[in-house]
Design a protein around this motif. Sequence first.
Motif, PDB file in Angstrom:
ATOM      1  N   ALA A 148      66.087 -40.535 -40.061  1.00 15.27           N
ATOM      2  CA  ALA A 148      65.878 -39.133 -39.747  1.00 15.27           C
ATOM      3  C   ALA A 148      64.956 -38.636 -40.694  1.00 15.27           C
ATOM      4  O   ALA A 148      65.216 -38.904 -41.928  1.00 15.27           O
ATOM      5  CB  ALA A 148      67.070 -38.373 -39.501  1.00 15.27           C
ATOM      6  N   GLU A 149      64.018 -37.814 -40.360  1.00 17.20           N
ATOM      7  CA  GLU A 149      63.051 -37.213 -41.332  1.00 17.20           C
ATOM      8  C   GLU A 149      62.711 -35.948 -41.182  1.00 17.20           C
ATOM      9  O   GLU A 149      62.682 -35.352 -39.942  1.00 17.20           O
ATOM     10  CB  GLU A 149      61.659 -38.006 -41.384  1.00 17.20           C
ATOM     11  CG  GLU A 149      62.072 -39.628 -41.960  1.00 17.20           C
ATOM     12  CD  GLU A 149      60.534 -40.283 -41.749  1.00 17.20           C
ATOM     13  OE1 GLU A 149      60.188 -41.154 -43.110  1.00 17.20           O
ATOM     14  OE2 GLU A 149      59.656 -40.011 -40.883  1.00 17.20           O
ATOM     15  N   LEU A 207      63.685 -38.054 -35.329  1.00 14.98           N
ATOM     16  CA  LEU A 207      65.015 -39.154 -35.174  1.00 14.98           C
ATOM     17  C   LEU A 207      64.493 -40.271 -34.515  1.00 14.98           C
ATOM     18  O   LEU A 207      64.386 -40.112 -33.457  1.00 14.98           O
ATOM     19  CB  LEU A 207      66.297 -38.614 -34.651  1.00 14.98           C
ATOM     20  CG  LEU A 207      67.480 -39.480 -34.533  1.00 14.98           C
ATOM     21  CD1 LEU A 207      67.964 -39.474 -35.857  1.00 14.98           C
ATOM     22  CD2 LEU A 207      68.560 -38.775 -33.865  1.00 14.98           C
ATOM     23  N   LYS A 208      64.471 -41.398 -35.413  1.00 18.28           N
ATOM     24  CA  LYS A 208      63.803 -42.506 -34.547  1.00 18.28           C
ATOM     25  C   LYS A 208      65.052 -43.549 -34.573  1.00 18.28           C
ATOM     26  O   LYS A 208      65.819 -43.738 -35.406  1.00 18.28           O
ATOM     27  CB  LYS A 208      62.870 -43.119 -35.661  1.00 18.28           C
ATOM     28  CG  LYS A 208      62.052 -44.511 -35.124  1.00 18.28           C
ATOM     29  CD  LYS A 208      60.800 -44.730 -35.831  1.00 18.28           C
ATOM     30  CE  LYS A 208      60.802 -45.087 -37.148  1.00 18.28           C
ATOM     31  NZ  LYS A 208      59.561 -45.497 -37.621  1.00 18.28           N
ATOM     32  N   TRP A 252      71.605 -32.855 -36.640  1.00 21.67           N
ATOM     33  CA  TRP A 252      71.307 -33.749 -35.302  1.00 21.67           C
ATOM     34  C   TRP A 252      72.688 -33.794 -35.074  1.00 21.67           C
ATOM     35  O   TRP A 252      73.642 -34.082 -35.869  1.00 21.67           O
ATOM     36  CB  TRP A 252      70.647 -34.720 -35.663  1.00 21.67           C
ATOM     37  CG  TRP A 252      69.058 -34.580 -35.691  1.00 21.67           C
ATOM     38  CD1 TRP A 252      68.258 -34.534 -36.964  1.00 21.67           C
ATOM     39  CD2 TRP A 252      68.192 -34.820 -34.777  1.00 21.67           C
ATOM     40  NE1 TRP A 252      67.038 -34.553 -36.411  1.00 21.67           N
ATOM     41  CE2 TRP A 252      66.967 -34.655 -35.310  1.00 21.67           C
ATOM     42  CE3 TRP A 252      68.301 -34.970 -33.263  1.00 21.67           C
ATOM     43  CZ2 TRP A 252      65.983 -34.521 -34.382  1.00 21.67           C
ATOM     44  CZ3 TRP A 252      67.276 -34.852 -32.460  1.00 21.67           C
ATOM     45  CH2 TRP A 252      65.989 -34.799 -32.911  1.00 21.67           C
ATOM     46  N   TYR A 253      72.904 -33.818 -33.624  1.00 17.34           N
ATOM     47  CA  TYR A 253      74.214 -34.202 -33.018  1.00 17.34           C
ATOM     48  C   TYR A 253      73.859 -35.104 -31.875  1.00 17.34           C
ATOM     49  O   TYR A 253      72.769 -35.113 -31.285  1.00 17.34           O
ATOM     50  CB  TYR A 253      75.231 -32.994 -32.530  1.00 17.34           C
ATOM     51  CG  TYR A 253      75.656 -32.237 -33.635  1.00 17.34           C
ATOM     52  CD1 TYR A 253      74.809 -31.279 -34.268  1.00 17.34           C
ATOM     53  CD2 TYR A 253      77.207 -32.228 -33.981  1.00 17.34           C
ATOM     54  CE1 TYR A 253      75.452 -30.406 -35.289  1.00 17.34           C
ATOM     55  CE2 TYR A 253      77.468 -31.480 -35.017  1.00 17.34           C
ATOM     56  CZ  TYR A 253      76.617 -30.236 -35.762  1.00 17.34           C
ATOM     57  OH  TYR A 253      77.254 -29.592 -36.701  1.00 17.34           O
ATOM     58  N   THR A 296      61.356 -42.218 -30.566  1.00 15.33           N
ATOM     59  CA  THR A 296      61.344 -41.305 -31.736  1.00 15.33           C
ATOM     60  C   THR A 296      61.565 -39.842 -31.081  1.00 15.33           C
ATOM     61  O   THR A 296      60.785 -39.401 -30.087  1.00 15.33           O
ATOM     62  CB  THR A 296      60.097 -41.156 -32.525  1.00 15.33           C
ATOM     63  OG1 THR A 296      59.886 -42.289 -33.178  1.00 15.33           O
ATOM     64  CG2 THR A 296      60.065 -40.056 -33.512  1.00 15.33           C
ATOM     65  N   LEU A 297      62.613 -39.060 -31.554  1.00 21.64           N
ATOM     66  CA  LEU A 297      63.051 -37.670 -30.895  1.00 21.64           C
ATOM     67  C   LEU A 297      62.355 -36.690 -31.864  1.00 21.64           C
ATOM     68  O   LEU A 297      62.504 -36.906 -33.129  1.00 21.64           O
ATOM     69  CB  LEU A 297      64.441 -37.632 -30.648  1.00 21.64           C
ATOM     70  CG  LEU A 297      65.276 -38.931 -29.898  1.00 21.64           C
ATOM     71  CD1 LEU A 297      66.689 -38.694 -29.874  1.00 21.64           C
ATOM     72  CD2 LEU A 297      64.562 -39.141 -28.682  1.00 21.64           C
ATOM     73  N   ARG A 298      61.988 -35.481 -31.504  1.00 21.85           N
ATOM     74  CA  ARG A 298      61.642 -34.472 -32.213  1.00 21.85           C
ATOM     75  C   ARG A 298      62.280 -33.292 -32.067  1.00 21.85           C
ATOM     76  O   ARG A 298      62.797 -32.999 -30.891  1.00 21.85           O
ATOM     77  CB  ARG A 298      60.003 -34.349 -32.145  1.00 21.85           C
ATOM     78  CG  ARG A 298      59.398 -33.119 -32.694  1.00 21.85           C
ATOM     79  CD  ARG A 298      58.118 -33.093 -32.782  1.00 21.85           C
ATOM     80  NE  ARG A 298      57.496 -31.865 -33.145  1.00 21.85           N
ATOM     81  CZ  ARG A 298      56.410 -31.563 -33.912  1.00 21.85           C
ATOM     82  NH1 ARG A 298      55.439 -32.739 -34.181  1.00 21.85           N
ATOM     83  NH2 ARG A 298      56.063 -30.546 -34.312  1.00 21.85           N
TER      84      ARG A 298
END
Lengths: 115, 110
Positions: free
Chosen positions: A67-68, A77-78, A34-35, A20-22
């Motif tokens: 993405a949430e 982004l998971k 997001w790219y 999971t990215l934050r």
Amino acid sequence: EAGVTQFPSHSVIEKGQTVTLRCDPISGHDNLYWYRRVMGKEIKFLLHFVKESKQDESGMPNNRFLAERTGGTYSTLKVQPAELEDSGVYFCASSQHTTGQHRYTFGSGTRLTVV
Amino acid sequence: SQQGEEDPQALSIQEGENATMNCSYKTSINNLQWYRQNSGRGLVHLILIRSNEREKHSGRLRVTLDTSKKSSSLLITASRAADTASYFCAEQAAGNKLTFGGGTRVLVKP
């Protein structure tokens, strides 16, 4: 003002795991993007939030990506399950204006390596 | 050229020289933007040129836009070692998203 912050800066995971990215955008920026840049290729658009709503998710590669942006603040982004081809640098950007000429502020990116 | 290809893909120059890179795009744009990425860091916005503009300057940077040819160029004058980075153009069309080119890697040797 603080810039766009991304966490973690680097992540190394095994194939099949979840990551999971934050992204924390600039305060007050309604637009969040997001790219990603996979190795040796172009920087590709993934999706665009306006506040908490997904405005455009045409760039999401497949349903392993979720993405949430709950509450319209930070975004996650998971990737689940991660595959080797998901390796690359994931950038987040935010901007203030919805239409017209505006510039984006990008974060430093998260370098994801799937082994 | 960028938008799939970059022209050139890599550039090596001596400090003090000028660096020129080109970018092509395919759609009708609202604007075209140039970004720089230093190794391991994020994308930094350099300059935005609107579709009705032909040339724009910012410090040592000069950007041109030719909408008839769907191309843009970025000139860095009197380059410095600190200009070593990858440079990307990005077109912004009707929507908000940016479409990036492949980038030009610039090496400025001291």
